[in-house]
Design a protein around this motif. Structure first.
Motif, PDB file in Angstrom:
ATOM      1  N   UNK A 273      53.426 167.189  22.267  1.00 27.70           N
ATOM      2  CA  UNK A 273      54.458 167.026  21.372  1.00 27.70           C
ATOM      3  C   UNK A 273      54.680 168.910  20.663  1.00 27.70           C
ATOM      4  N   UNK A 274      55.726 169.090  20.566  1.00 27.32           N
ATOM      5  CA  UNK A 274      55.786 170.539  20.033  1.00 27.32           C
ATOM      6  C   UNK A 274      55.363 170.852  18.688  1.00 27.32           C
ATOM      7  N   UNK A 275      55.753 169.957  17.856  1.00 26.15           N
ATOM      8  CA  UNK A 275      55.312 169.821  16.264  1.00 26.15           C
ATOM      9  C   UNK A 275      54.270 168.634  16.310  1.00 26.15           C
ATOM     10  N   UNK A 276      52.886 169.247  16.184  1.00 23.36           N
ATOM     11  CA  UNK A 276      51.769 168.198  16.098  1.00 23.36           C
ATOM     12  C   UNK A 276      51.814 167.369  15.020  1.00 23.36           C
ATOM     13  N   UNK A 277      52.018 168.004  13.782  1.00 19.85           N
ATOM     14  CA  UNK A 277      51.979 167.524  12.519  1.00 19.85           C
ATOM     15  C   UNK A 277      52.682 168.226  11.631  1.00 19.85           C
ATOM     16  N   UNK A 278      53.059 167.374  10.233  1.00 20.30           N
ATOM     17  CA  UNK A 278      53.756 168.154   9.189  1.00 20.30           C
ATOM     18  C   UNK A 278      53.064 167.594   7.996  1.00 20.30           C
ATOM     19  N   UNK A 279      52.681 168.649   7.130  1.00 17.67           N
ATOM     20  CA  UNK A 279      52.064 167.854   5.640  1.00 17.67           C
ATOM     21  C   UNK A 279      52.856 169.031   4.698  1.00 17.67           C
ATOM     22  N   UNK A 280      52.327 168.606   3.384  1.00 19.60           N
ATOM     23  CA  UNK A 280      52.904 169.411   2.332  1.00 19.60           C
ATOM     24  C   UNK A 280      52.288 171.045   2.261  1.00 19.60           C
ATOM     25  N   UNK A 281      51.673 171.148   3.262  1.00 18.98           N
ATOM     26  CA  UNK A 281      50.935 172.648   3.370  1.00 18.98           C
ATOM     27  C   UNK A 281      51.626 173.258   4.466  1.00 18.98           C
ATOM     28  N   UNK A 282      52.465 172.623   5.377  1.00 26.41           N
ATOM     29  CA  UNK A 282      53.101 173.384   6.380  1.00 26.41           C
ATOM     30  C   UNK A 282      53.233 172.410   7.799  1.00 26.41           C
ATOM     31  N   UNK A 283      52.911 173.046   8.727  1.00 31.78           N
ATOM     32  CA  UNK A 283      53.153 172.480  10.173  1.00 31.78           C
ATOM     33  C   UNK A 283      52.146 173.046  11.036  1.00 31.78           C
ATOM     34  N   UNK A 284      51.627 172.204  12.036  1.00 30.48           N
ATOM     35  CA  UNK A 284      50.864 172.596  13.256  1.00 30.48           C
ATOM     36  C   UNK A 284      51.688 172.490  14.511  1.00 30.48           C
ATOM     37  N   UNK A 285      51.823 173.732  15.077  1.00 29.91           N
ATOM     38  CA  UNK A 285      52.866 173.671  16.442  1.00 29.91           C
ATOM     39  C   UNK A 285      52.102 173.815  17.511  1.00 29.91           C
ATOM     40  N   UNK A 286      52.396 173.291  18.544  1.00 30.95           N
ATOM     41  CA  UNK A 286      51.842 173.558  20.157  1.00 30.95           C
ATOM     42  C   UNK A 286      52.952 174.479  20.647  1.00 30.95           C
ATOM     43  N   UNK A 287      52.731 175.656  20.710  1.00 26.65           N
ATOM     44  CA  UNK A 287      53.563 176.857  21.081  1.00 26.65           C
ATOM     45  C   UNK A 287      53.938 176.557  22.534  1.00 26.65           C
ATOM     46  N   UNK A 288      53.077 176.420  23.296  1.00 22.69           N
ATOM     47  CA  UNK A 288      53.316 176.283  24.841  1.00 22.69           C
ATOM     48  C   UNK A 288      54.310 174.997  25.044  1.00 22.69           C
ATOM     49  N   UNK A 289      53.948 173.812  24.268  1.00 20.88           N
ATOM     50  CA  UNK A 289      54.961 172.817  24.515  1.00 20.88           C
ATOM     51  C   UNK A 289      56.321 173.099  23.951  1.00 20.88           C
ATOM     52  N   UNK A 290      56.557 173.892  22.804  1.00 18.35           N
ATOM     53  CA  UNK A 290      57.786 174.428  22.380  1.00 18.35           C
ATOM     54  C   UNK A 290      58.548 175.196  23.268  1.00 18.35           C
ATOM     55  N   UNK A 291      57.800 175.944  24.340  1.00 13.26           N
ATOM     56  CA  UNK A 291      58.387 176.768  25.369  1.00 13.26           C
ATOM     57  C   UNK A 291      59.037 175.923  26.417  1.00 13.26           C
ATOM     58  N   UNK A 292      57.985 174.917  26.967  1.00 17.66           N
ATOM     59  CA  UNK A 292      58.091 174.213  28.049  1.00 17.66           C
ATOM     60  C   UNK A 292      59.322 172.987  27.881  1.00 17.66           C
ATOM     61  N   UNK A 293      59.636 172.736  26.758  1.00 16.63           N
ATOM     62  CA  UNK A 293      60.775 171.819  26.365  1.00 16.63           C
ATOM     63  C   UNK A 293      62.132 172.416  27.124  1.00 16.63           C
ATOM     64  N   UNK A 294      62.439 173.697  27.248  1.00 17.77           N
ATOM     65  CA  UNK A 294      63.408 174.282  27.669  1.00 17.77           C
ATOM     66  C   UNK A 294      63.539 174.299  29.250  1.00 17.77           C
ATOM     67  N   UNK A 295      62.378 173.708  29.940  1.00 19.18           N
ATOM     68  CA  UNK A 295      62.449 173.642  31.439  1.00 19.18           C
ATOM     69  C   UNK A 295      62.067 172.516  31.850  1.00 19.18           C
TER      70      UNK A 295
END
Length: 412
Positions: free
Chosen positions: A1-23
């Motif tokens: 998943x591209x957004x691993x989690x969200x909380x009141x502090x912010x987000x943890x992102x999986x940057x490679x998954x964010x790229x790969x979803x376009x392909x």
């Protein structure tokens, strides 16, 4: 998943998954023969397994512990440079102001991510070298300036990347916005090289002097800036012509307080943008450690983003429906950074909360493309070069089933 989690502090992102979803669906051609391929950004680009502490000491509880080697280096720097200059004093004060936000927020987000099995470290080290491609796009933009301009009344401002038959068309990349409006990515030859263009994306390859096609398209509701232009030229960017009232403007800023003051106190007011928040991109290893010591006097493990709303004076047009959505201050975006220079993480999923899922999006000074976005810059295709991707034949039966489902949604 591209957004691993969200909380009141912010987000943890999986940057490679964010790229790969376009392909997820990618097509290539040999003559008129179409083939499905599996396409992924090279995994070794995000193999940041260790912190860069060798020259700066190790980190213990968020504090730098000086080794004998680094202590000697620090004393040598002190003898050489003497007292801190005003810029260094300002930078230290800014760091102390936000230090607890970075330290505590990152710990909370990393702990939550690790409980989900993410940022738990990788023992496998990639032996493949990082991709290296001699990017000549900026030089080509300079050469394109020698070409005669077409009169505005005769100029077509947009063009399709692909022909009706499906192959790549002959496109003018320098004076028209090129669109891939298909639901699949495409491997296409451009300027003697092969590039992979994600689905539902548009781009213009030009520099500051040839930005007019973007203005003519009038297609943008949110923007992300990243550049090294002189301040006088940044002020000349036609932001009022590119954005709608109430749109969100997000600007990457270096950690120099003078740059931050310029964006907040000069650039945004000049554009008619009201500052609403500051966020921080925190860079961590695959084990969740800071990539640099938090208190390093040189490189910091974070970068600043300044967020604002475009609120032009004396404008009576209806603002966007999301114009008054509150943007929380001091949020963190935690991710493993790319080992490639100047490759920022995609913010598209995070920003949807504040602009809506269907917002028209523009990135200025881009070096890559994103689905659903228009991108502009003199290196806008840099990280789309085929050398940054791994390609292999796809499962044709699954690809065709997915394609049929997309073409005939009522039958699924």
């Amino acid at each position: 998943m591209s957004v691993v989690l969200q909380s009141n502090s912010g987000w943890v992102l999986d940057s490679q998954s964010l790229i790969d979803r376009g392909y997820a669906r990618c097509i290539t051609w040999t003559g008129h023969h179409k083939s499905h391929v599996k396409c992924n950004f090279k995994r070794q680009c995000f193999h940041i397994l260790k912190s860069h502490y060798d020259m700066s000491g190790r980190v213990d509880g968020g504090h730098t512990v000086m080794t004998q080697k680094t202590e000697k280096a620090a004393k040598k720097r002190k003898r050489k440079h003497g007292e801190l200059n005003q810029g260094e004093i300002d930078a230290k004060a800014f760091h102390e102001k936000i230090r607890s936000v970075i330290l505590e927020g990152t710990k909370s987000l990393v702990d939550s991510a690790q409980s989900l099995g993410y940022l738990s470290g990788e023992t496998e080290t990639s032996k493949d070298p990082l991709p290296s491609q001699d990017c000549r796009l900026a030089a080509l933009c300079e050469m394109a300036k020698e070409l005669p301009l077409v009169a505005e009344e005769e100029q077509e401002w947009t063009q399709s990347l692909l022909t009706e038959e499906g192959g790549a068309s002959h496109v003018d990349l320098f004076s028209q916005v090129t669109e891939n409006s298909e639901a699949w990515a495409a491997v296409v030859p451009l300027m003697g090289e092969e590039y992979i263009i994600p689905h539902n994306t548009a781009f213009l390859l030009s520099d500051f002097t040839r930005i007019q096609p973007l203005v003519q398209c009038e297609c943008n509701e949110k923007k992300k800036e990243y550049s090294s232009l002189p301040s006088s030229q940044l002020k000349r960017l036609p932001v009022p012509l590119l954005g709608s009232p109430g749109c969100l403007v997000v600007t990457w800023v270096t950690n120099r307080p003078s740059h931050l003051r310029f964006v907040r106190d000069e650039l945004y007011p000049h554009w008619g943008v009201e500052v609403v928040a500051e966020w921080f991109w925190v860079k961590v290893t695959t084990s969740g450690e800071f990539v640099f010591p938090l208190d390093s006097p040189h490189k910091k493990p974070y970068e600043v983003l300044v967020l604002g709303r475009y609120r032009p004076a004396n404008d009576h047009t209806s603002p966007l429906q999301t114009a008054n959505v509150p943007v929380e201050d001091k949020r963190l975006i935690v991710s493993v950074p790319s080992a490639l220079h100047s490759q920022k993480p995609s913010l598209s999923e995070v920003l949807k909360l504040y602009v809506g899922a269907e917002a028209k999006c523009l990135e200025l000074f881009a070096r890559s493309l994103q689905p659903g976005w228009t991108s502009w810059g003199n290196e806008v295709l840099k990280f789309q070069h085929i050398s940054y991707f791994d390609l292999e034949p796809a499962d044709t039966s699954k690809a065709e089933a997915t394609e049929d489902a997309a073409d005939n949604p009522a039958e699924t």
